[in-house]
Motif scaffolding. Sequence first.
Motif, short mmCIF file in Angstrom:
data_model
loop_
_atom_site.label_atom_id
_atom_site.label_comp_id
_atom_site.label_asym_id
_atom_site.label_seq_id
_atom_site.Cartn_x
_atom_site.Cartn_y
_atom_site.Cartn_z
N MET A 1 0.84 -1.21 0.00
CA MET A 1 0.00 0.00 0.00
C MET A 1 0.88 1.26 0.00
O MET A 1 1.88 1.32 0.68
N THR A 2 0.44 2.22 -0.77
CA THR A 2 1.13 3.50 -0.83
C THR A 2 0.34 4.49 0.02
O THR A 2 -0.88 4.45 0.02
N ILE A 3 1.04 5.34 0.75
CA ILE A 3 0.33 6.32 1.58
C ILE A 3 0.73 7.73 1.19
O ILE A 3 1.92 8.05 1.09
N PHE A 4 -0.28 8.54 0.94
CA PHE A 4 -0.07 9.97 0.68
C PHE A 4 -0.63 10.70 1.88
O PHE A 4 -1.80 10.59 2.20
N LEU A 5 0.24 11.44 2.55
CA LEU A 5 -0.12 12.04 3.82
C LEU A 5 0.08 13.55 3.73
O LEU A 5 1.05 14.01 3.14
N ALA A 17 7.42 9.72 6.99
CA ALA A 17 7.52 9.74 5.53
C ALA A 17 8.85 9.24 4.99
O ALA A 17 9.91 9.51 5.55
#
Lengths: 137, 258, 185
Positions: A1-5, A17
């Motif tokens: 899973m990729t996370i954009f925060l 990050a």
Amino acid sequence: MTIFLTTHYMEEAERLADRVAIIDHGRIIADGTVEELKKLVGSDVVYLKAENGAECFETDLGNCVVLPDGRIRIDVSNASEAIPKIFEAAERKGIKILEIAYHRPTLNDVFLHLTGREIRGEGGNLMKGITRARIRR
Amino acid sequence: MRAFEIMVYRQVKRFLRARSRVAGMIINPLVWLTFFGIGWSRAFRDTSIFGGVDYLTYLSPGIFAMTVFNQSFVSGISVIWDREFGFLKEVLVAPASRKETIAGRIFGDSAVATLQGAIILSLTLFIAKIDIFGVILALGWISSCCRLLQLRSEHCSKNEKHGGLSDDDGSRDASIDFLSGAIYPISFMPSWMKVLALVNPLTYAVEASRVLLTGASGIFPLHQSLLILLVLTAVMLYTAMVSFERSTGMYPNKHRIV
Amino acid sequence: MYAIEVENLVKKFGDFEAVKGVSFKVKKGEIFAFLGPNGAGKTTTVHILTTLLKPTSGKAIVAGYDVVKDAKEVRKRIGIVFQDPSVDRDLTAYENMLVHGGVYGLKGRELKEKVEELLKFVELWEFRNKLVKYFSGGMQRRLEIARSLLHHPEVLFLDEPTLGLDPQTRAHVWSYIEAMKESRK
Ligand SMILES: Nc1ncnc2c1ncn2[C@@H]1O[C@H](COP(=O)(O)OP(=O)(O)OP(=O)(O)O)[C@@H](O)[C@H]1O
Ligand SMILES: [Mg+2]
């Protein structure tokens, strides 16, 4: 899973990050790993106070100067790796270290460096944060 | 069909959750029927005023239509609150069909309003002379019309209204009730008031359910009030869908991806 | 290779330009942070990437699909925790999860098992039957995080996930995000 925060807490970006983009007024003004971004403002700095006198006894690690108050400042690339080496050098030369401190640039320093402003702390923005916080309860 | 189904589940769950509201929604109409209705029905001996039925029988279909209408109003409010509390954003980022989701929501709310109407009617059976065969028709038909009519009016007024409302507040303008012929006959109204009554959608719901439920002669023939309801509902369904889509977005239409 | 590719993204609200030509790429499996002060354009960017908002110009590819042309394909593959609360206050934590799963087409045993796993993950399982309106801000946030993971998103958007939380709760949320990074690669 990729996370954009998204965040305006630098601790959050630093802790979580892999890569950070600093955005201000709709533009990305810097982009990279936390380490890379910190390099933009310079290196880590180690301050120390030695018994009997101020002299640069260790210069291999980086640029070294004696400050007016008698402390010694060494610019190093990585403070946590440099500190043990400084102790070793001091021991070799029979110098007793009385005090040691270091400063690492934070992402806030990076933001300050790039924009001339703190990432938080403007009155209006602070208020906005508080109102939002209240809405969340 | 999963999104439709789950939205019906959500609406019904949320309704049943608000116990005090559920109780209020059932008790209030009964208070009207009992203390207002029984009292006045003893005062009004002349049944010809009310189309040949006693006052209590005259009043019950009115209370029924009002209840369903009111419940629909509360559902309308909850659309606004969904927007306020961000539930709709959830729906908008989901891959489910928007139309299906909206339809599920409307259907769920209609089911709730119908359930309430059914409870009122079944209790009314004991105190008024109601035609049981009219009940089923009135329930299905009037409930869904009311639902759609109210949905539409909510969307028209959402902006100025939601500011003053608390979470469970279902209060609204009572003049709609008085101007519908639910409580006293339209034929006794002064003509300026009659005009208002004739543009009130609730009037037609009250009229139709009265004729269906009691056989009392109304001011319009049954087919006429049903036709007007049908047309109004079709128009409202269409505008409801359009305004629903519009008002549920987080951004104005020109900024949205469909 | 890339989970997000953004090229020269611009968003104008009338005359005001909230996003002024932003470009970046996020690799699959990476945690990428947008760090910026209030009003920087973070939420605007997130809303474009999650198909809520149409860009004025520029291009954005999320999970392999264009956010404007293939919005539906993008929606299938993303999860989001919004900056502002988006829980259903009149439902319990468990019902919130069920409804979300339903909207994403999940059902039956699979859904129930997943809901249990995730509510346990964010330590809300014991509060599953409590109405969400009685939850603290931190609990609501944890529920939103659990909910966003329910449909196995390829790309997860977290818009200021710890805004307004006390330091302890914030650290708590961080540990979940770190755990997600470890276990869901
Ligand atoms: N719908 C809108 N119409 C007009 N201007 C808007 C709209 N949405 C956002 N803006 C403006 O765009 C700018 C960027 O807003 P955005 O919400 O993206 O900032 P942000 O980085 O998320 O900040 P915050 O920390 O406050 O959440 C702000 O100046 C805001 O006022
Ligand atoms: Mg924001």
